[in-house]
Design a protein around this motif. Structure first.
Motif, PDB file in Angstrom:
ATOM      1  N   PHE A  90       0.806  -1.193  -0.109  1.00 48.39           N
ATOM      2  CA  PHE A  90      -0.046  -0.146   0.061  1.00 48.39           C
ATOM      3  C   PHE A  90       0.887   1.323  -0.005  1.00 48.39           C
ATOM      4  O   PHE A  90       1.698   1.309   0.972  1.00 48.39           O
ATOM      5  CB  PHE A  90      -0.879  -0.085   1.170  1.00 48.39           C
ATOM      6  CG  PHE A  90      -1.753  -1.062   1.164  1.00 48.39           C
ATOM      7  CD1 PHE A  90      -1.682  -2.252   2.159  1.00 48.39           C
ATOM      8  CD2 PHE A  90      -3.070  -0.733   0.657  1.00 48.39           C
ATOM      9  CE1 PHE A  90      -2.804  -3.183   2.065  1.00 48.39           C
ATOM     10  CE2 PHE A  90      -4.277  -2.024   0.603  1.00 48.39           C
ATOM     11  CZ  PHE A  90      -3.971  -2.925   1.384  1.00 48.39           C
ATOM     12  N   ASN A  97      -6.960  15.810   8.324  1.00 45.98           N
ATOM     13  CA  ASN A  97      -8.409  15.850   8.321  1.00 45.98           C
ATOM     14  C   ASN A  97      -8.715  16.855   9.610  1.00 45.98           C
ATOM     15  O   ASN A  97      -7.828  17.728   9.981  1.00 45.98           O
ATOM     16  CB  ASN A  97      -8.906  14.523   8.918  1.00 45.98           C
ATOM     17  CG  ASN A  97      -8.779  14.035  10.085  1.00 45.98           C
ATOM     18  OD1 ASN A  97      -7.765  14.421  10.800  1.00 45.98           O
ATOM     19  ND2 ASN A  97      -9.173  12.619  10.469  1.00 45.98           N
ATOM     20  N   ALA A  99      -9.176  16.664  12.786  1.00 39.43           N
ATOM     21  CA  ALA A  99      -8.816  16.209  14.120  1.00 39.43           C
ATOM     22  C   ALA A  99      -7.351  16.022  13.843  1.00 39.43           C
ATOM     23  O   ALA A  99      -6.835  15.946  15.146  1.00 39.43           O
ATOM     24  CB  ALA A  99      -9.703  15.019  14.674  1.00 39.43           C
ATOM     25  N   GLY A 100      -6.785  15.849  12.880  1.00 40.75           N
ATOM     26  CA  GLY A 100      -5.330  15.686  13.018  1.00 40.75           C
ATOM     27  C   GLY A 100      -4.846  15.024  11.646  1.00 40.75           C
ATOM     28  O   GLY A 100      -5.305  15.307  10.603  1.00 40.75           O
ATOM     29  N   MET A 102      -3.865  12.141   9.300  1.00 40.96           N
ATOM     30  CA  MET A 102      -4.172  10.591   8.885  1.00 40.96           C
ATOM     31  C   MET A 102      -3.349  10.403   7.585  1.00 40.96           C
ATOM     32  O   MET A 102      -2.907  11.003   6.931  1.00 40.96           O
ATOM     33  CB  MET A 102      -5.765  10.659   8.577  1.00 40.96           C
ATOM     34  CG  MET A 102      -6.157  11.834   7.567  1.00 40.96           C
ATOM     35  SD  MET A 102      -7.850  11.687   7.093  1.00 40.96           S
ATOM     36  CE  MET A 102      -7.561  10.579   5.618  1.00 40.96           C
ATOM     37  N   LEU A 103      -3.775   9.128   7.267  1.00 39.76           N
ATOM     38  CA  LEU A 103      -3.078   8.543   5.966  1.00 39.76           C
ATOM     39  C   LEU A 103      -4.279   8.371   5.053  1.00 39.76           C
ATOM     40  O   LEU A 103      -5.351   7.770   5.349  1.00 39.76           O
ATOM     41  CB  LEU A 103      -2.331   7.263   6.387  1.00 39.76           C
ATOM     42  CG  LEU A 103      -1.088   7.215   7.012  1.00 39.76           C
ATOM     43  CD1 LEU A 103      -0.477   5.789   7.383  1.00 39.76           C
ATOM     44  CD2 LEU A 103      -0.187   8.185   6.418  1.00 39.76           C
ATOM     45  N   PHE A 105      -4.763   5.961   1.866  1.00 36.56           N
ATOM     46  CA  PHE A 105      -4.277   4.926   1.036  1.00 36.56           C
ATOM     47  C   PHE A 105      -4.683   4.681  -0.233  1.00 36.56           C
ATOM     48  O   PHE A 105      -5.678   5.014  -0.785  1.00 36.56           O
ATOM     49  CB  PHE A 105      -4.414   3.694   1.922  1.00 36.56           C
ATOM     50  CG  PHE A 105      -3.790   3.436   3.346  1.00 36.56           C
ATOM     51  CD1 PHE A 105      -4.373   3.900   4.387  1.00 36.56           C
ATOM     52  CD2 PHE A 105      -2.632   2.728   3.218  1.00 36.56           C
ATOM     53  CE1 PHE A 105      -3.573   3.872   5.547  1.00 36.56           C
ATOM     54  CE2 PHE A 105      -1.863   2.621   4.492  1.00 36.56           C
ATOM     55  CZ  PHE A 105      -2.433   3.197   5.614  1.00 36.56           C
ATOM     56  N   GLY A 106      -3.590   4.279  -1.073  1.00 32.20           N
ATOM     57  CA  GLY A 106      -4.064   3.698  -2.394  1.00 32.20           C
ATOM     58  C   GLY A 106      -4.511   2.292  -2.235  1.00 32.20           C
ATOM     59  O   GLY A 106      -4.765   1.753  -1.089  1.00 32.20           O
TER      60      GLY A 106
ATOM     61  N   PHE B  33      -6.057   6.248  15.689  1.00 31.41           N
ATOM     62  CA  PHE B  33      -6.942   6.133  14.257  1.00 31.41           C
ATOM     63  C   PHE B  33      -7.515   4.633  14.397  1.00 31.41           C
ATOM     64  O   PHE B  33      -6.837   3.949  14.800  1.00 31.41           O
ATOM     65  CB  PHE B  33      -6.197   6.360  13.167  1.00 31.41           C
ATOM     66  CG  PHE B  33      -5.396   7.900  13.023  1.00 31.41           C
ATOM     67  CD1 PHE B  33      -4.121   7.725  13.507  1.00 31.41           C
ATOM     68  CD2 PHE B  33      -6.127   8.941  12.590  1.00 31.41           C
ATOM     69  CE1 PHE B  33      -3.717   8.986  13.717  1.00 31.41           C
ATOM     70  CE2 PHE B  33      -5.259  10.287  12.569  1.00 31.41           C
ATOM     71  CZ  PHE B  33      -4.181  10.340  12.975  1.00 31.41           C
ATOM     72  N   TYR B  35      -9.195   2.425  11.317  1.00 32.26           N
ATOM     73  CA  TYR B  35      -9.420   2.114   9.913  1.00 32.26           C
ATOM     74  C   TYR B  35     -10.334   0.965   9.878  1.00 32.26           C
ATOM     75  O   TYR B  35     -10.285  -0.124  10.320  1.00 32.26           O
ATOM     76  CB  TYR B  35      -7.930   2.018   9.633  1.00 32.26           C
ATOM     77  CG  TYR B  35      -7.044   3.131   9.278  1.00 32.26           C
ATOM     78  CD1 TYR B  35      -6.252   3.651  10.122  1.00 32.26           C
ATOM     79  CD2 TYR B  35      -7.306   3.922   8.041  1.00 32.26           C
ATOM     80  CE1 TYR B  35      -5.605   4.636   9.953  1.00 32.26           C
ATOM     81  CE2 TYR B  35      -6.530   5.084   7.731  1.00 32.26           C
ATOM     82  CZ  TYR B  35      -5.630   5.466   8.887  1.00 32.26           C
ATOM     83  OH  TYR B  35      -5.033   6.591   8.479  1.00 32.26           O
ATOM     84  N   GLN B  37     -10.954  -2.324   6.794  1.00 40.12           N
ATOM     85  CA  GLN B  37     -10.378  -2.804   5.390  1.00 40.12           C
ATOM     86  C   GLN B  37     -11.382  -3.759   5.108  1.00 40.12           C
ATOM     87  O   GLN B  37     -11.320  -5.083   5.527  1.00 40.12           O
ATOM     88  CB  GLN B  37      -8.934  -3.238   5.718  1.00 40.12           C
ATOM     89  CG  GLN B  37      -8.298  -3.657   4.343  1.00 40.12           C
ATOM     90  CD  GLN B  37      -6.753  -4.472   4.416  1.00 40.12           C
ATOM     91  OE1 GLN B  37      -6.607  -4.845   5.818  1.00 40.12           O
ATOM     92  NE2 GLN B  37      -6.024  -4.415   3.479  1.00 40.12           N
ATOM     93  N   LEU B  43      -7.465   0.514   2.789  1.00 36.89           N
ATOM     94  CA  LEU B  43      -7.868   0.922   4.285  1.00 36.89           C
ATOM     95  C   LEU B  43      -8.800   2.165   4.059  1.00 36.89           C
ATOM     96  O   LEU B  43      -8.334   3.223   3.411  1.00 36.89           O
ATOM     97  CB  LEU B  43      -6.493   1.193   5.149  1.00 36.89           C
ATOM     98  CG  LEU B  43      -6.101  -0.177   5.599  1.00 36.89           C
ATOM     99  CD1 LEU B  43      -5.098  -0.796   4.535  1.00 36.89           C
ATOM    100  CD2 LEU B  43      -5.174   0.169   6.911  1.00 36.89           C
ATOM    101  N   LEU B  45     -10.101   5.235   6.639  1.00 38.16           N
ATOM    102  CA  LEU B  45     -10.106   5.870   7.788  1.00 38.16           C
ATOM    103  C   LEU B  45     -11.956   5.954   8.632  1.00 38.16           C
ATOM    104  O   LEU B  45     -12.524   6.456   7.904  1.00 38.16           O
ATOM    105  CB  LEU B  45      -9.722   7.159   8.128  1.00 38.16           C
ATOM    106  CG  LEU B  45      -9.601   7.788   9.337  1.00 38.16           C
ATOM    107  CD1 LEU B  45      -8.547   7.132  10.271  1.00 38.16           C
ATOM    108  CD2 LEU B  45      -9.050   9.223   9.276  1.00 38.16           C
ATOM    109  N   THR B  48     -10.777   9.263  13.966  1.00 40.44           N
ATOM    110  CA  THR B  48      -9.674   9.733  14.614  1.00 40.44           C
ATOM    111  C   THR B  48      -9.967  10.097  16.209  1.00 40.44           C
ATOM    112  O   THR B  48     -10.923  10.839  16.646  1.00 40.44           O
ATOM    113  CB  THR B  48      -9.196  11.134  14.173  1.00 40.44           C
ATOM    114  OG1 THR B  48      -8.843  11.030  12.586  1.00 40.44           O
ATOM    115  CG2 THR B  48      -7.733  11.572  15.126  1.00 40.44           C
ATOM    116  N   ILE B  90     -11.515  -6.180   8.310  1.00 39.90           N
ATOM    117  CA  ILE B  90     -10.543  -6.124   8.978  1.00 39.90           C
ATOM    118  C   ILE B  90     -10.473  -4.786   9.650  1.00 39.90           C
ATOM    119  O   ILE B  90     -10.602  -3.698   9.125  1.00 39.90           O
ATOM    120  CB  ILE B  90      -9.183  -6.653   8.759  1.00 39.90           C
ATOM    121  CG1 ILE B  90      -9.145  -7.805   7.903  1.00 39.90           C
ATOM    122  CG2 ILE B  90      -8.075  -6.241   9.640  1.00 39.90           C
ATOM    123  CD1 ILE B  90      -7.850  -8.189   7.332  1.00 39.90           C
ATOM    124  N   LEU B  92      -8.397  -1.933  12.060  1.00 43.33           N
ATOM    125  CA  LEU B  92      -7.046  -1.772  12.435  1.00 43.33           C
ATOM    126  C   LEU B  92      -7.069  -0.569  13.323  1.00 43.33           C
ATOM    127  O   LEU B  92      -7.688   0.569  12.835  1.00 43.33           O
ATOM    128  CB  LEU B  92      -6.173  -1.625  11.226  1.00 43.33           C
ATOM    129  CG  LEU B  92      -5.946  -2.722  10.310  1.00 43.33           C
ATOM    130  CD1 LEU B  92      -6.643  -2.780   9.035  1.00 43.33           C
ATOM    131  CD2 LEU B  92      -4.510  -3.198  10.155  1.00 43.33           C
TER     132      LEU B  92
END
Lengths: 115, 116
Positions: A90, A97, A99-100, A102-103, A105-106, B33, B35, B37, B43, B45, B48, B90, B92
């Motif tokens: 990934f 965002n 609130a902070g 984040m990541l 993802f692809g 955080f 997440y 999946q 993934l 979000l 938070t 899933i 996470l």
């Protein structure tokens, strides 16, 4: 809004062959870029990250990635693939965002390794 | 770095019930955080969960469905409420040691939920 695209859903390579996994991002500011690997039944492990400086970054397990701003890309490479590299990969961009941090993802690339 | 433990690692639940997932970190962290999946997907979000404030949910996720607690700097829970088969995923937990973009996120092993 930020986004990450991994054009290849599945890739199969022979053991010992070279590997390149593609990642393109869309982000309005300087991107913070990451590659994570997820082995079957496992969580995510960070392979490498790019924040600034040298555009070629080295990671664990012999992986490297090159940041190309002009192409909005951060492709992952490995010169010689091992059977244990079979996993899901990934690419992600760090972003804000409400609130902070984040990541995003692809979609992931599933790597299969042929003996 | 941070070591994250999630419980349970997997569960099979009946539709209409709820499951609470625990996330324990070996150090104090500000940012946590959650997440999701979904099968064969990337993934996404959910929310938070920063200590000392209400969780912030992403579009498509609501507190009634995914209530979150963050009682201290090392622990959080995510509840999946009134489950349906579409909740099979899933889940996470992730933490960042610093509240800036240019730091990596650490992930737990995930909780594999199957709703039947």
């Amino acid at each position: 809004a930020q986004s990450v695209t991994q054009p290849d859903i599945h890739i199969t390579v022979s053991e010992g062959a070279s590997l390149e996994l593609r990642c393109n991002y869309s982000y309005g500011a300087t991107p913070y870029l990451f590659w994570y690997v997820q082995s079957p039944g496992q969580g995510l492990q960070l392979l490498l990250k790019y924040f600034s400086g040298d555009t070629l970054v080295q990671g664990i397990k012999g992986f490297e990635a090159e940041f190309k701003r002009s192409q909005s890309s951060f492709n992952l490479r490995k010169p010689s693939v091992h059977w244990s590299d079979a996993a899901e990969y990934f690419c992600a961009v760090g972003s804000d965002n409400n609130a902070g941090n984040m990541l995003t993802f692809g979609g992931g690339t599933r790597l299969m390794v042929k003996p | 770095s941070a070591v994250i433990s999630q419980k349970p690692s997997r569960d099979i639940c009946q539709r209409g019930t709820s499951l609470t997932i625990q996330c324990q970190v070996d150090s104090q962290v500000t940012m946590m955080f959650w997440y999701r999946q979904q099968p064969g997907q990337s993934l996404t979000l959910i929310a938070t969960a920063n200590q000392g404030s209400e969780a912030t949910y992403e579009s498509g996720f609501v507190i009634d469905k995914f209530p979150i607690s963050r009682p201290n700097l090392t622990f959080s829970t995510l509840t999946v409420s009134n489950m349906s088969p579409e909740d099979s995923s899933i889940y996470l937990c992730s933490v960042k040691l610093q509240a800036t973009e240019n730091t990596e996120a650490f992930f737990g092993q995930g909780t594999r939920l199957t709703v039947v």
